[in-house]
Motif scaffolding. Structure first.
Motif, PDB file in Angstrom:
ATOM      1  N   ILE A 185       4.598   3.464   9.260  1.00  0.00           N
ATOM      2  CA  ILE A 185       6.514   2.477   9.036  1.00  0.00           C
ATOM      3  C   ILE A 185       6.972   4.483   8.616  1.00  0.00           C
ATOM      4  O   ILE A 185       6.531   5.576   9.187  1.00  0.00           O
ATOM      5  CB  ILE A 185       6.121   2.834   7.370  1.00  0.00           C
ATOM      6  N   PRO A 186       7.910   4.653   9.690  1.00  0.00           N
ATOM      7  CA  PRO A 186       9.014   5.778  10.045  1.00  0.00           C
ATOM      8  C   PRO A 186       8.438   6.734   8.437  1.00  0.00           C
ATOM      9  O   PRO A 186       9.334   6.599   7.510  1.00  0.00           O
ATOM     10  CB  PRO A 186      10.052   5.932  10.618  1.00  0.00           C
ATOM     11  N   ILE A 187       8.399   8.079   8.628  1.00  0.00           N
ATOM     12  CA  ILE A 187       8.510   8.570   8.368  1.00  0.00           C
ATOM     13  C   ILE A 187       9.569   9.289   7.384  1.00  0.00           C
ATOM     14  O   ILE A 187       9.650   9.267   6.040  1.00  0.00           O
ATOM     15  CB  ILE A 187       7.983  10.277   8.290  1.00  0.00           C
ATOM     16  N   ASP A 188      11.060   9.039   7.967  1.00  0.00           N
ATOM     17  CA  ASP A 188      11.885   8.287   7.126  1.00  0.00           C
ATOM     18  C   ASP A 188      12.178   7.414   6.371  1.00  0.00           C
ATOM     19  O   ASP A 188      13.227   8.200   5.096  1.00  0.00           O
ATOM     20  CB  ASP A 188      12.977   8.872   8.302  1.00  0.00           C
ATOM     21  N   VAL A 189      12.276   6.737   6.758  1.00  0.00           N
ATOM     22  CA  VAL A 189      11.424   6.351   6.066  1.00  0.00           C
ATOM     23  C   VAL A 189      10.533   6.499   4.201  1.00  0.00           C
ATOM     24  O   VAL A 189      11.366   5.413   3.277  1.00  0.00           O
ATOM     25  CB  VAL A 189      11.572   4.494   6.498  1.00  0.00           C
ATOM     26  N   LEU A 190       9.748   6.760   4.973  1.00  0.00           N
ATOM     27  CA  LEU A 190       8.814   6.581   2.888  1.00  0.00           C
ATOM     28  C   LEU A 190      10.288   7.851   2.430  1.00  0.00           C
ATOM     29  O   LEU A 190       9.725   7.822   1.319  1.00  0.00           O
ATOM     30  CB  LEU A 190       7.501   7.605   3.734  1.00  0.00           C
ATOM     31  N   PHE A 235       0.769  -1.485   0.311  1.00  0.00           N
ATOM     32  CA  PHE A 235       0.129   0.087   0.006  1.00  0.00           C
ATOM     33  C   PHE A 235       0.995   1.228   0.119  1.00  0.00           C
ATOM     34  O   PHE A 235       0.551   2.430  -0.886  1.00  0.00           O
ATOM     35  CB  PHE A 235      -0.562  -0.116   1.197  1.00  0.00           C
ATOM     36  N   ALA A 236       1.755   0.860   0.427  1.00  0.00           N
ATOM     37  CA  ALA A 236       2.733   2.688   1.250  1.00  0.00           C
ATOM     38  C   ALA A 236       3.502   2.576  -0.523  1.00  0.00           C
ATOM     39  O   ALA A 236       3.764   3.758  -1.067  1.00  0.00           O
ATOM     40  CB  ALA A 236       4.000   2.763   2.010  1.00  0.00           C
ATOM     41  N   LYS A 237       4.036   1.793  -0.982  1.00  0.00           N
ATOM     42  CA  LYS A 237       4.656   1.506  -2.699  1.00  0.00           C
ATOM     43  C   LYS A 237       3.499   2.414  -3.272  1.00  0.00           C
ATOM     44  O   LYS A 237       4.287   2.862  -3.907  1.00  0.00           O
ATOM     45  CB  LYS A 237       4.996   0.054  -2.669  1.00  0.00           C
ATOM     46  N   ALA A 238       2.067   1.204  -3.445  1.00  0.00           N
ATOM     47  CA  ALA A 238       1.444   2.477  -4.292  1.00  0.00           C
ATOM     48  C   ALA A 238       1.219   4.177  -4.559  1.00  0.00           C
ATOM     49  O   ALA A 238       1.116   4.665  -4.833  1.00  0.00           O
ATOM     50  CB  ALA A 238      -0.341   1.531  -4.529  1.00  0.00           C
ATOM     51  N   VAL A 239       1.565   3.965  -3.041  1.00  0.00           N
ATOM     52  CA  VAL A 239       0.619   5.776  -2.365  1.00  0.00           C
ATOM     53  C   VAL A 239       2.127   6.514  -3.143  1.00  0.00           C
ATOM     54  O   VAL A 239       1.695   7.524  -3.271  1.00  0.00           O
ATOM     55  CB  VAL A 239       0.623   5.891  -1.556  1.00  0.00           C
ATOM     56  N   GLN A 286      13.056   9.270  -6.837  1.00  0.00           N
ATOM     57  CA  GLN A 286      13.270  10.224  -7.797  1.00  0.00           C
ATOM     58  C   GLN A 286      14.694  10.626  -8.243  1.00  0.00           C
ATOM     59  O   GLN A 286      15.064  10.488  -9.744  1.00  0.00           O
ATOM     60  CB  GLN A 286      12.940  11.417  -6.851  1.00  0.00           C
ATOM     61  N   ALA A 287      15.830   9.530  -7.421  1.00  0.00           N
ATOM     62  CA  ALA A 287      17.115   9.823  -7.726  1.00  0.00           C
ATOM     63  C   ALA A 287      17.225   9.170  -9.550  1.00  0.00           C
ATOM     64  O   ALA A 287      17.789   9.266  -9.841  1.00  0.00           O
ATOM     65  CB  ALA A 287      17.814   9.490  -6.916  1.00  0.00           C
ATOM     66  N   ARG A 312      12.878   8.129   2.487  1.00  0.00           N
ATOM     67  CA  ARG A 312      13.908   7.788   1.289  1.00  0.00           C
ATOM     68  C   ARG A 312      13.165   6.765   0.347  1.00  0.00           C
ATOM     69  O   ARG A 312      13.973   6.580  -1.004  1.00  0.00           O
ATOM     70  CB  ARG A 312      15.178   7.207   2.410  1.00  0.00           C
ATOM     71  N   ASP A 313      11.905   6.479   0.800  1.00  0.00           N
ATOM     72  CA  ASP A 313      12.321   5.722  -0.840  1.00  0.00           C
ATOM     73  C   ASP A 313      10.689   6.411  -1.732  1.00  0.00           C
ATOM     74  O   ASP A 313      11.811   5.948  -3.102  1.00  0.00           O
ATOM     75  CB  ASP A 313      10.088   4.601  -0.509  1.00  0.00           C
ATOM     76  N   LEU A 314      10.686   8.044  -2.051  1.00  0.00           N
ATOM     77  CA  LEU A 314      10.078   8.822  -2.019  1.00  0.00           C
ATOM     78  C   LEU A 314      11.658   8.948  -3.142  1.00  0.00           C
ATOM     79  O   LEU A 314      11.262   9.535  -4.895  1.00  0.00           O
ATOM     80  CB  LEU A 314       9.427   9.718  -1.403  1.00  0.00           C
TER      81      LEU A 314
END
Length: 593
Positions: free
Chosen positions: A421-426, A391-395, A434-435, A428-430
């Motif tokens: 899920i900790p916001i720092d983890v989210l 779900f987090a990945k899709a959002v 982008q990178a 970093r995924d975002l």
């Protein structure tokens, strides 16, 4: 030369009597700064005004999206109409009589065909309208009562009824129309090469109008149970293109003119539009079916930048909403989405709960990302760890489409609250996603930039010299044959020497298909204000140098193949002259003889 069917002199007078600032001010706010008027461009989404209008020249130009033109082309773009329709609007504004159209046989034929089809469709919808009040129209009258339509809605939307298969074609024949015209307009079809019949037979008919309030086609609803499709729409014709049609756009345009327009509500069908209008939501329209197109989005954005999607609360409505979001975003619209209860449409909400409840749904319309999060929540079980991650990945994929981290942060916080899920983890995924994408985007931008910068010096010189001629600058040397310097622009130069108004170039040439001329007409002389004379002279010599070198090359080739002694001597003499002019930077070759 462009042939638009009317003399350039008459078109000039038409534009003179339609002040371009007054005209454009009907669509956007303009503020005067210096000699120009400025506003936010109606052709692309912007917050800082980059759209300029020159009252003196009768032209507009956007420094952002590069759209430009005169009063006629502005109307064509804003109203999505053809040249003839723009002329009608301007002539009506100026109380000018339109002269007889004079064009090629093909132009005249197309214009006549369009006028005949519009006339036939006008007669047809009025015929259907009259049918609705006859005793034979009881099925339609019963349906109208069931839906709760009042006389007011019937007149606003000009609903009608098709009695049977043959009444319409027989009526149109009496009115002087041919069977071919009926086929071309999409109101009749031919069966077994024997007879022509009304395609809307036995149906409640919704006329479809364009923004000029011209009937261009029909959508007809079957009454009662039937094996046939519930709705039947006019097929593609010279005046009806399904992907461009917005049901109710004529009423929407009138609403904007009368009292302004904050936003536009899009629903799925004609019945919903009528019901919404009855309840007071007169800013409501529908596309043909649920398939909103980029052309629909372009049309609607010209009336309002804020769009509210209010599709049915079922799977088809959700799919249509998700498709429409990207189309509207690409057009620069601000989008919000109404979430209706499962299985219900706006008309049913109004019947069951009243307009106050529907207003509550509309007031609570969600921004795009919030809506997408709600849709993704329905796909996953957030009590399970693996599905939380999915779900987090899709959002995050949706959040990634936002333009800045400032916009993304609130949604990352919302996602943290939903998943733990900790916001720092989210974050970093975002950023990791982008990178991965950024190098590709930067490479494309770099590549595009290189392509744009390849415009060579000769083209820049041509633009400056032509622009100076068009705008009749005082530093232009009058003793030069500019047509010899720029042979490809001979006709433009001839018009410049006639000292015609700048806006009149649109009446003599197809500016949209001549990018050099288009740039010249909106040329920015300000950056050359301190060096205008010197830069003009340099541009003239650059063009002369190129022409002299071409002459030199041609003479050299001729000399190699020439066998006649006298001819060779003439060639050598000319070569010597050209070489001397190149060495001394002489313009002798280009003086007016």
């Amino acid at each position: 030369m462009q042939n638009r069917g009317y003399s350039a002199d008459w078109l000039y007078q038409l534009k003179q009597k339609n002040n371009i600032v007054t005209l454009i001010s009907k669509y956007i706010r303009l503020d005067k700064k210096g000699k120009r008027y400025w506003g936010c461009c109606p052709f692309h989404n912007e917050k800082t005004p980059s759209f300029s209008v020159s009252e003196e020249e009768g032209l507009f130009y956007c420094f952002g999206c590069k759209e430009s033109g005169d009063a006629i082309s502005f109307l064509m773009k804003m109203e999505s109409c053809d040249f003839s329709d723009a002329i009608k609007i301007l002539a009506n504004n100026a109380h000018m009589e339109i002269p007889e159209f004079v064009g090629t046989k093909e132009d005249v034929s197309k214009k006549q065909e369009k006028e005949r089809l519009l006339k036939l469709l006008d007669v047809t919808y009025k015929h259907y309208q009259q049918n609705l009040y006859t005793k034979e129209a009881k099925p339609a009258q019963d349906y109208i009562k069931l839906r709760g339509f009042t006389r007011h809605e019937l007149e606003d939307f000009r609903l009608g009824y098709s009695l049977d298969l043959l009444t319409l074609p027989n009526y149109l024949r009496k009115m002087g129309f041919t069977y071919k015209e009926m086929l071309d307009a999409g109101v009749c079809q031919k069966k077994d090469d024997k007879f022509y019949y009304d395609v809307n037979s036995g149906r409640l008919v919704f006329p479809i109008f364009n923004s000029f309030d011209e009937c261009i086609g029909f959508s007809a609803r079957v009454l009662g149970k039937s094996d046939y499709a519930k709705y039947k729409n006019t097929s593609e014709t010279p005046v009806f293109h399904k992907g461009r049609v917005v049901f109710g756009i004529n009423l929407l345009k009138k609403l904007k003119q009368q009292q302004g327009l904050t936003n536009i509500i899009i629903v799925e069908g004609q019945i919903d539009v009528v019901a919404m209008h009855r309840a007071g939501f007169k800013n409501t329209v529908a596309c043909m079916g649920t398939a909103l197109t980029s052309e629909n989005a372009y049309e609607l954005k010209k009336l309002s930048n804020e769009i509210i999607l209010c599709f049915d609360g079922d799977e088809a409505g959700t799919k249509a909403t998700l498709r429409s979001i990207d189309i509207l975003k690409n057009e620069g619209c601000e989008v919000k989405i109404v979430s209706l209860p499962q299985g219900q449409d706006p008309d049913e909400i109004l019947k069951m709960y009243g307009k106050e409840k529907l207003q509550e749904f509309i007031s609570n319309a969600l921004p795009i990302i919030d809506y997408q999060i709600e849709i993704e929540k329905k796909k996953f079980d957030l009590t399970k760890a693996d599905e939380k991650g999915a779900f987090a990945k899709a959002v995050i994929e949706h959040i990634r489409k936002l333009e800045s981290m400032a916009e993304a942060e609130p949604y990352l916080a919302k996602l943290r609250d939903l998943t733990a899920i900790p916001i720092d983890v989210l974050r970093r995924d975002l950023q990791r996603g982008q990178a991965k994408k950024e190098p590709v985007l930067h490479a494309k931008k770099e590549e595009d930039g290189v392509l744009i910068s390849r415009e060579n010096g000769n083209i820049r010189a041509i633009k400056y010299v032509l622009s100076s001629l068009i705008y009749q600058k005082e530093y232009v040397k009058q003793n030069l044959d500019y047509a010899k310097l720029i042979p490809s622009a001979k006709k433009i130069i001839e018009k410049a020497q006639e000292r015609i108004a700048v806006s009149s170039y649109y009446d003599h040439f197809n500016v949209e298909e001549n990018p050099i001329l288009k740039d010249c007409l909106v040329f920015n002389f300000e950056e050359f204000s301190n060096i205008a004379q010197r830069y003009f002279d340099e541009c003239v010599w650059l063009l002369a140098d190129a022409q002299l070198k071409n002459i030199q090359k041609d003479l050299t080739e001729k000399f190699k193949t020439c066998q006649d002694l006298n001819e060779r001597q003439i060639i050598v003499k000319k070569l010597t002259e050209v070489t001397k002019q190149l060495r001394e930077k002489s313009l002798e070759e280009f003086y007016v003889r």
